[in-house]
Design a protein around this motif. Sequence first.
Motif, PDB file in Angstrom:
ATOM      1  N   VAL A  65       0.776  -1.276  -0.169  1.00 44.43           N
ATOM      2  CA  VAL A  65       0.304  -0.151   0.344  1.00 44.43           C
ATOM      3  C   VAL A  65       0.886   0.799   0.384  1.00 44.43           C
ATOM      4  N   VAL A  66       0.689   2.339  -1.046  1.00 44.03           N
ATOM      5  CA  VAL A  66       1.163   3.381  -1.160  1.00 44.03           C
ATOM      6  C   VAL A  66       0.588   4.602  -1.121  1.00 44.03           C
ATOM      7  N   GLU A  67       1.203   5.453  -1.422  1.00 40.61           N
ATOM      8  CA  GLU A  67       0.176   6.691  -0.820  1.00 40.61           C
ATOM      9  C   GLU A  67       0.549   7.436  -2.510  1.00 40.61           C
ATOM     10  N   SER A  68       1.476   7.625  -3.223  1.00 41.27           N
ATOM     11  CA  SER A  68       1.246   8.068  -4.963  1.00 41.27           C
ATOM     12  C   SER A  68       1.606   6.686  -6.283  1.00 41.27           C
ATOM     13  N   PRO A  69       1.215   7.302  -7.059  1.00 41.82           N
ATOM     14  CA  PRO A  69       2.414   6.330  -8.001  1.00 41.82           C
ATOM     15  C   PRO A  69       3.352   6.117  -8.017  1.00 41.82           C
ATOM     16  N   VAL A  70       4.171   7.827  -8.101  1.00 44.26           N
ATOM     17  CA  VAL A  70       5.828   7.423  -8.478  1.00 44.26           C
ATOM     18  C   VAL A  70       6.205   6.353  -6.992  1.00 44.26           C
ATOM     19  N   ASP A  71       5.534   6.154  -5.737  1.00 42.75           N
ATOM     20  CA  ASP A  71       6.005   4.983  -4.980  1.00 42.75           C
ATOM     21  C   ASP A  71       6.273   4.118  -5.960  1.00 42.75           C
TER      22      ASP A  71
ATOM     23  N   LEU B 212      -0.178  -7.023   3.738  1.00 44.57           N
ATOM     24  CA  LEU B 212      -0.508  -6.136   3.306  1.00 44.57           C
ATOM     25  C   LEU B 212       0.604  -4.792   4.242  1.00 44.57           C
ATOM     26  N   ILE B 213       1.680  -4.814   3.434  1.00 43.00           N
ATOM     27  CA  ILE B 213       3.097  -3.986   2.971  1.00 43.00           C
ATOM     28  C   ILE B 213       2.556  -2.491   3.422  1.00 43.00           C
ATOM     29  N   LEU B 214       2.722  -1.531   4.553  1.00 38.46           N
ATOM     30  CA  LEU B 214       2.263  -0.150   4.765  1.00 38.46           C
ATOM     31  C   LEU B 214       3.373   0.251   4.345  1.00 38.46           C
ATOM     32  N   ALA B 215       3.687   0.861   3.260  1.00 35.97           N
ATOM     33  CA  ALA B 215       4.712   1.653   2.644  1.00 35.97           C
ATOM     34  C   ALA B 215       4.184   3.283   2.328  1.00 35.97           C
ATOM     35  N   THR B 216       3.648   3.988   3.373  1.00 35.17           N
ATOM     36  CA  THR B 216       3.499   4.935   2.697  1.00 35.17           C
ATOM     37  C   THR B 216       4.520   5.529   3.419  1.00 35.17           C
TER      38      THR B 216
END
Length: 199
Positions: free
Chosen positions: A83-89, A138-142
């Motif tokens: 789970v990421v915040e943005s497409p660039v992530d 779920l990997i929380l990659a925020t």
Amino acid sequence: MQSPLIKKLIDAFCCLPGVGPKSAQRMAYHLLERNSEAALHLSEALAETINGVNHCQRCRDFTEDDVCGICCSEARDPSLICVVESPVDVYAIEATGSFKGKYFVLMGHLSPLDGIGPEDIGLDLLKELVQKDSPKELILATNSTVEGEATAHFIAEMFKNHEVSTSRLASGVPIGGELEYLDGGTLMQSLSERRPYKS
């Protein structure tokens, strides 16, 4: 007096992150003076991309199709969702070549002060995805910001009673980093999240 069209072009460049009026003016005049052909190519590429790119119906990343290539790929592990915040992530993680799972893009983070709640970052869609695909983790990659940490905590609490584990990206001393140049917060987190040394 500056041409209204040139002023409009300069103002348009100012919408880019980190580009102020002076940088925008340099870009505009560079394209007009030296590279009008590149300027036309840029405008065509922008128009084509804006009209042709949308969000993946599964993970919300940018794609030209209904479902992106990563979500369609049978080589990817559906039991892992990052789970990421943005497409660039997504782009940054893919560049490492080490992650073989799938993604979910929040398109932001929780920020009550700005009126951004769970529905605004698609947490209802993430819940549906977890129920449908039954991933193991779920990997929380925020991001490691106040808002990113709050978002990761909220998601972890949201799935506390589900049959899916949640994990957080490790953070701390970067490879090649020297302690004297680290900020206090990073160093403190590195110490608190230390692990046994394996020789």
